[in-house]
Design an enzyme around this catalytic site. Sequence first.
Site, PDB file in Angstrom:
ATOM      1  N   ARG A  26      49.743  48.548  39.122  1.00 29.77           N
ATOM      2  CA  ARG A  26      51.097  49.044  38.873  1.00 29.77           C
ATOM      3  C   ARG A  26      52.086  48.032  39.436  1.00 29.77           C
ATOM      4  NH1 ARG A  26      49.318  51.796  35.558  1.00 29.77           N
ATOM      5  NH2 ARG A  26      49.371  54.041  35.292  1.00 29.77           N
ATOM      6  N   ASP A  52      49.899  42.098  34.717  1.00 29.31           N
ATOM      7  CA  ASP A  52      49.867  42.896  33.487  1.00 29.31           C
ATOM      8  C   ASP A  52      50.868  44.038  33.599  1.00 29.31           C
ATOM      9  OD1 ASP A  52      48.684  43.631  30.923  1.00 29.31           O
ATOM     10  OD2 ASP A  52      47.867  45.377  31.980  1.00 29.31           O
ATOM     11  N   GLU A  83      59.132  47.439  34.216  1.00 33.79           N
ATOM     12  CA  GLU A  83      58.570  47.290  32.856  1.00 33.79           C
ATOM     13  C   GLU A  83      59.041  48.353  31.865  1.00 33.79           C
ATOM     14  OE1 GLU A  83      54.309  47.688  33.891  1.00 33.79           O
ATOM     15  OE2 GLU A  83      54.256  49.445  32.585  1.00 33.79           O
ATOM     16  N   HIS A 130      51.192  45.076  29.933  1.00 28.99           N
ATOM     17  CA  HIS A 130      50.421  46.304  30.201  1.00 28.99           C
ATOM     18  C   HIS A 130      49.372  46.537  29.109  1.00 28.99           C
ATOM     19  CE1 HIS A 130      50.847  50.101  32.826  1.00 28.99           C
ATOM     20  NE2 HIS A 130      49.618  50.042  32.349  1.00 28.99           N
TER      21      HIS A 130
HETATM   22  P1  NAD Z   1      40.724  55.105  41.143  1.00 29.11           P
HETATM   23  O1  NAD Z   1      41.456  56.307  41.609  1.00 29.11           O
HETATM   24  O2  NAD Z   1      39.344  55.265  40.601  1.00 29.11           O
HETATM   25  O3  NAD Z   1      40.652  54.018  42.318  1.00 29.11           O
HETATM   26  C1  NAD Z   1      41.727  53.704  43.148  1.00 29.11           C
HETATM   27  C2  NAD Z   1      41.141  53.303  44.497  1.00 29.11           C
HETATM   28  O4  NAD Z   1      42.208  52.855  45.320  1.00 29.11           O
HETATM   29  C3  NAD Z   1      40.446  54.466  45.214  1.00 29.11           C
HETATM   30  O5  NAD Z   1      39.149  54.077  45.620  1.00 29.11           O
HETATM   31  C4  NAD Z   1      41.352  54.722  46.415  1.00 29.11           C
HETATM   32  O6  NAD Z   1      40.644  55.190  47.565  1.00 29.11           O
HETATM   33  C5  NAD Z   1      41.928  53.333  46.634  1.00 29.11           C
HETATM   34  N1  NAD Z   1      43.111  53.314  47.473  1.00 29.11           N
HETATM   35  C6  NAD Z   1      44.055  54.265  47.636  1.00 29.11           C
HETATM   36  N2  NAD Z   1      44.959  53.859  48.551  1.00 29.11           N
HETATM   37  C7  NAD Z   1      44.572  52.622  48.965  1.00 29.11           C
HETATM   38  C8  NAD Z   1      45.107  51.684  49.881  1.00 29.11           C
HETATM   39  N3  NAD Z   1      46.218  51.943  50.591  1.00 29.11           N
HETATM   40  N4  NAD Z   1      44.451  50.502  50.042  1.00 29.11           N
HETATM   41  C9  NAD Z   1      43.319  50.232  49.340  1.00 29.11           C
HETATM   42  N5  NAD Z   1      42.767  51.095  48.477  1.00 29.11           N
HETATM   43  C10 NAD Z   1      43.396  52.273  48.286  1.00 29.11           C
HETATM   44  O7  NAD Z   1      41.683  54.418  40.064  1.00 29.11           O
HETATM   45  P2  NAD Z   1      41.248  53.352  38.953  1.00 29.11           P
HETATM   46  O8  NAD Z   1      40.831  54.070  37.714  1.00 29.11           O
HETATM   47  O9  NAD Z   1      40.349  52.337  39.547  1.00 29.11           O
HETATM   48  O10 NAD Z   1      42.668  52.713  38.633  1.00 29.11           O
HETATM   49  C11 NAD Z   1      43.365  51.940  39.597  1.00 29.11           C
HETATM   50  C12 NAD Z   1      44.788  51.740  39.131  1.00 29.11           C
HETATM   51  O11 NAD Z   1      44.781  50.921  37.956  1.00 29.11           O
HETATM   52  C13 NAD Z   1      45.468  53.046  38.658  1.00 29.11           C
HETATM   53  O12 NAD Z   1      46.105  53.687  39.714  1.00 29.11           O
HETATM   54  C14 NAD Z   1      46.451  52.568  37.631  1.00 29.11           C
HETATM   55  O13 NAD Z   1      47.691  52.434  38.284  1.00 29.11           O
HETATM   56  C15 NAD Z   1      45.933  51.187  37.207  1.00 29.11           C
HETATM   57  N6  NAD Z   1      45.598  51.106  35.781  1.00 29.11           N
HETATM   58  C16 NAD Z   1      46.159  50.131  35.038  1.00 29.11           C
HETATM   59  C17 NAD Z   1      45.831  49.986  33.692  1.00 29.11           C
HETATM   60  C18 NAD Z   1      46.408  48.874  32.828  1.00 29.11           C
HETATM   61  O14 NAD Z   1      46.298  48.936  31.608  1.00 29.11           O
HETATM   62  N7  NAD Z   1      47.007  47.853  33.411  1.00 29.11           N
HETATM   63  C19 NAD Z   1      44.923  50.873  33.116  1.00 29.11           C
HETATM   64  C20 NAD Z   1      44.350  51.873  33.920  1.00 29.11           C
HETATM   65  C21 NAD Z   1      44.698  51.977  35.253  1.00 29.11           C
END
Ligand code: NAD
Length: 332
Positions: free
Chosen positions: A234, A258, A263, A295
């Site tokens: 994000r 990305d 955005e 994105h």
């Molecule tokens: P997820 O919930 O499976 O994993 C997120 C991880 O981050 C978890 O293990 C959590 O414990 C950890 N976390 C939380 N706070 C933290 C901190 N302060 N320091 C380190 N780690 C921490 O989520 P995911 O499916 O892996 O997705 C991650 C992010 O990717 C989403 O939140 C979303 O914003 C982003 N995303 C982007 C796209 C894109 O097209 N660019 C697509 C999907 C998701």
Amino acid sequence: MRVTFFSAKPYDREFFDRLNADVGFELMYYETHLGPHIVNAVENSAAICAFVNDKLDAGVLRVLAEKGVKYIALRCAGFNNLDLEAAKQYGMRVCRVPAYSPEAVAEHALAMILTLNRKTHKAYNRVREQNFALNGLMGFNIHGKTVGIVGTGNIGQAFARIMSGFGCTLLATDIRENDELKALGVRYVPLQHLLAQSDVISLHCPLLESTKHLINEASLQQMKPGVMIINTSRGGLIDTPAVIAGLRTKRIGSLGIDVYEQEEKLFFRDLSHTILNDDTIQLLMSFPNVLVTGHQAFFTEEALEQIARTTLSSLSRLEQGQAPENPAALLV
Ligand code: NAD
């Protein structure tokens, strides 16, 4: 049940229309994003389907609740654009798609690393002009480098597995440690340690109060000079002015984003015939060592199919008073 979609693009309609054949909802699509300007247009709709840049703050949710909306389905994983407390207060059920092809995003992070490192985007243009010189195209071996992964959830895990195949030293930081990744050789370390040791840092944690501007002036000071930073998570994880300063001083060797904090007004649109009203992204895009994509990390056939399938299934189950199949899909 009528489901009203916002930010709906032709590719969304294609997948949702196809998979809706099994469910039989009435799907209504708006291409505009959801916000105060359009919320009053929602009529006779028990459900809303929204995407990453739709604004679901308390004001919008209140109007939706007054209009009889009971279910909000986010067709994405992140939910920083929705006020969960307000949704709870209005008695709404909110679901998301917790894990749709995490490989899609992890592979895009890799694509950014390889492009920035080996400069294939520049080589592509060069050889088309019959310029076969190599000056300025030198990269580094990824093999043997230290890669720091911030957040080892679904996407961070997939990314760790990919990078382990390159023969990298893998460091990670997360509030929960993953034993399978440890067995793969990933070492969990405090964020400070990860920042100081990594040649490449890839962000895969959600945007929360605690992670906002995780990459800032102070954290940049702790990084190795010439570090590569990749953000497919994000935009708000990065303090953009601090990163621009870091690019100027060469603390940052390359940057792949990305996602971008501002955005909302840019991404998912063709603005090629307008003058951008955003000097910051113009400046970022002018750096030769910065790669911006709009994105698109999630944008694979497999991911779109899974998003549509999971969203429709969750809405159908909620309508029947059941929880979504994956407990992590239900936010409220
Ligand atoms: P997820 O919930 O499976 O994993 C997120 C991880 O981050 C978890 O293990 C959590 O414990 C950890 N976390 C939380 N706070 C933290 C901190 N302060 N320091 C380190 N780690 C921490 O989520 P995911 O499916 O892996 O997705 C991650 C992010 O990717 C989403 O939140 C979303 O914003 C982003 N995303 C982007 C796209 C894109 O097209 N660019 C697509 C999907 C998701």
